[in-house]
Motif scaffolding. Structure first.
Motif, PDB file in Angstrom:
ATOM      1  N   ARG A   3      40.009  36.846  46.860  1.00 41.72           N
ATOM      2  CA  ARG A   3      39.306  37.879  46.363  1.00 41.72           C
ATOM      3  C   ARG A   3      37.873  37.977  45.493  1.00 41.72           C
ATOM      4  O   ARG A   3      37.152  36.988  45.504  1.00 41.72           O
ATOM      5  CB  ARG A   3      40.574  37.921  45.264  1.00 41.72           C
ATOM      6  CG  ARG A   3      41.883  38.049  45.136  1.00 41.72           C
ATOM      7  CD  ARG A   3      42.780  39.067  44.326  1.00 41.72           C
ATOM      8  NE  ARG A   3      42.542  37.610  43.022  1.00 41.72           N
ATOM      9  CZ  ARG A   3      42.580  37.490  41.967  1.00 41.72           C
ATOM     10  NH1 ARG A   3      42.211  38.860  41.585  1.00 41.72           N
ATOM     11  NH2 ARG A   3      42.257  36.541  41.115  1.00 41.72           N
ATOM     12  N   HIS A   4      37.142  39.123  46.055  1.00 40.59           N
ATOM     13  CA  HIS A   4      35.977  38.907  45.826  1.00 40.59           C
ATOM     14  C   HIS A   4      35.515  40.585  45.886  1.00 40.59           C
ATOM     15  O   HIS A   4      35.873  41.714  46.736  1.00 40.59           O
ATOM     16  CB  HIS A   4      35.217  38.355  47.075  1.00 40.59           C
ATOM     17  CG  HIS A   4      35.010  38.463  48.133  1.00 40.59           C
ATOM     18  ND1 HIS A   4      34.450  39.420  49.006  1.00 40.59           N
ATOM     19  CD2 HIS A   4      35.985  38.238  49.243  1.00 40.59           C
ATOM     20  CE1 HIS A   4      35.073  39.788  50.240  1.00 40.59           C
ATOM     21  NE2 HIS A   4      35.438  38.559  50.365  1.00 40.59           N
ATOM     22  N   ASP A   5      34.133  40.889  45.951  1.00 34.84           N
ATOM     23  CA  ASP A   5      33.840  42.256  45.264  1.00 34.84           C
ATOM     24  C   ASP A   5      33.381  42.335  47.368  1.00 34.84           C
ATOM     25  O   ASP A   5      32.347  41.927  47.677  1.00 34.84           O
ATOM     26  CB  ASP A   5      32.156  42.424  44.439  1.00 34.84           C
ATOM     27  CG  ASP A   5      31.285  42.976  44.943  1.00 34.84           C
ATOM     28  OD1 ASP A   5      32.127  43.635  45.931  1.00 34.84           O
ATOM     29  OD2 ASP A   5      30.679  43.310  44.545  1.00 34.84           O
ATOM     30  N   GLU A   6      34.243  43.537  47.823  1.00 36.63           N
ATOM     31  CA  GLU A   6      33.255  44.233  48.864  1.00 36.63           C
ATOM     32  C   GLU A   6      32.999  44.343  49.916  1.00 36.63           C
ATOM     33  O   GLU A   6      31.858  44.088  50.557  1.00 36.63           O
ATOM     34  CB  GLU A   6      34.202  44.782  49.546  1.00 36.63           C
ATOM     35  CG  GLU A   6      34.797  45.187  50.348  1.00 36.63           C
ATOM     36  CD  GLU A   6      35.394  46.272  51.144  1.00 36.63           C
ATOM     37  OE1 GLU A   6      36.619  46.202  51.851  1.00 36.63           O
ATOM     38  OE2 GLU A   6      35.467  47.886  50.064  1.00 36.63           O
ATOM     39  N   LYS A  64      37.818  46.738  41.505  1.00 33.53           N
ATOM     40  CA  LYS A  64      36.893  45.479  41.167  1.00 33.53           C
ATOM     41  C   LYS A  64      36.632  44.362  42.094  1.00 33.53           C
ATOM     42  O   LYS A  64      35.771  44.484  43.309  1.00 33.53           O
ATOM     43  CB  LYS A  64      36.789  44.629  39.922  1.00 33.53           C
ATOM     44  CG  LYS A  64      35.641  43.871  39.663  1.00 33.53           C
ATOM     45  CD  LYS A  64      34.854  44.290  39.344  1.00 33.53           C
ATOM     46  CE  LYS A  64      34.064  43.411  39.167  1.00 33.53           C
ATOM     47  NZ  LYS A  64      32.457  43.209  39.822  1.00 33.53           N
ATOM     48  N   GLU A  65      37.547  44.115  42.945  1.00 34.95           N
ATOM     49  CA  GLU A  65      38.304  42.739  43.804  1.00 34.95           C
ATOM     50  C   GLU A  65      39.193  42.652  44.861  1.00 34.95           C
ATOM     51  O   GLU A  65      40.037  43.183  44.265  1.00 34.95           O
ATOM     52  CB  GLU A  65      38.192  41.551  43.580  1.00 34.95           C
ATOM     53  CG  GLU A  65      37.235  41.059  42.619  1.00 34.95           C
ATOM     54  CD  GLU A  65      37.488  39.147  41.753  1.00 34.95           C
ATOM     55  OE1 GLU A  65      38.558  39.429  41.933  1.00 34.95           O
ATOM     56  OE2 GLU A  65      36.140  39.426  41.131  1.00 34.95           O
ATOM     57  N   GLY A 101      33.596  35.453  42.965  1.00 31.71           N
ATOM     58  CA  GLY A 101      35.692  35.502  43.580  1.00 31.71           C
ATOM     59  C   GLY A 101      36.511  34.270  42.878  1.00 31.71           C
ATOM     60  O   GLY A 101      36.469  33.908  42.114  1.00 31.71           O
TER      61      GLY A 101
END
Length: 110
Positions: A3-6, A64-65, A101
């Motif tokens: 999971r991370h900021d796109e 957010k993520e 992430g």
């Protein structure tokens, strides 16, 4: 699940290190499957709430993520899974300045 900021830019070095990570997993027999996901703009979100099913096209700006990739490993213990998650985070720490992430570790339902 990664999971991370796109909006984070992945560097060529990240792809190289991920390829090494995958090769090692295939050689030692723990890697089952690994892949990245396209941006949410290319997807849709189908949800059920209040007895109604709705579908909304991406991007999912309210999140957010997002899950940006996944890997399935066949490991013997939670400790081994956590170590693989740490190694994956180290690849991003080393190759993507400012990247933030998480790796969510989940067992498959048998």
């Amino acid at each position: 699940m990664l999971r991370h900021d796109e909006g984070a830019e992945v560097t060529p070095a990240t792809y190289e290190r991920m390829a090494e990570f995958a090769r090692e997993g295939r050689l030692n027999g723990t890697l089952v499957e690994l892949g990245g996901l396209q941006p949410s703009a290319a997807g849709a979100l189908v949800s059920l709430a209040g007895g109604r099913i709705t579908a909304v096209d991406g991007p999912f700006t309210e999140a957010k993520e997002l899950v940006g990739g996944y890997a399935i490993f066949d490991v013997r213990s939670r400790v081994e899974a956590v170590e693989l998650g740490r190694r994956l985070m180290q690849i991003h720490l080393d190759t993507v300045p400012g990247w933030e992430g998480a790796v969510e570790l989940r067992a498959l339902q048998e």
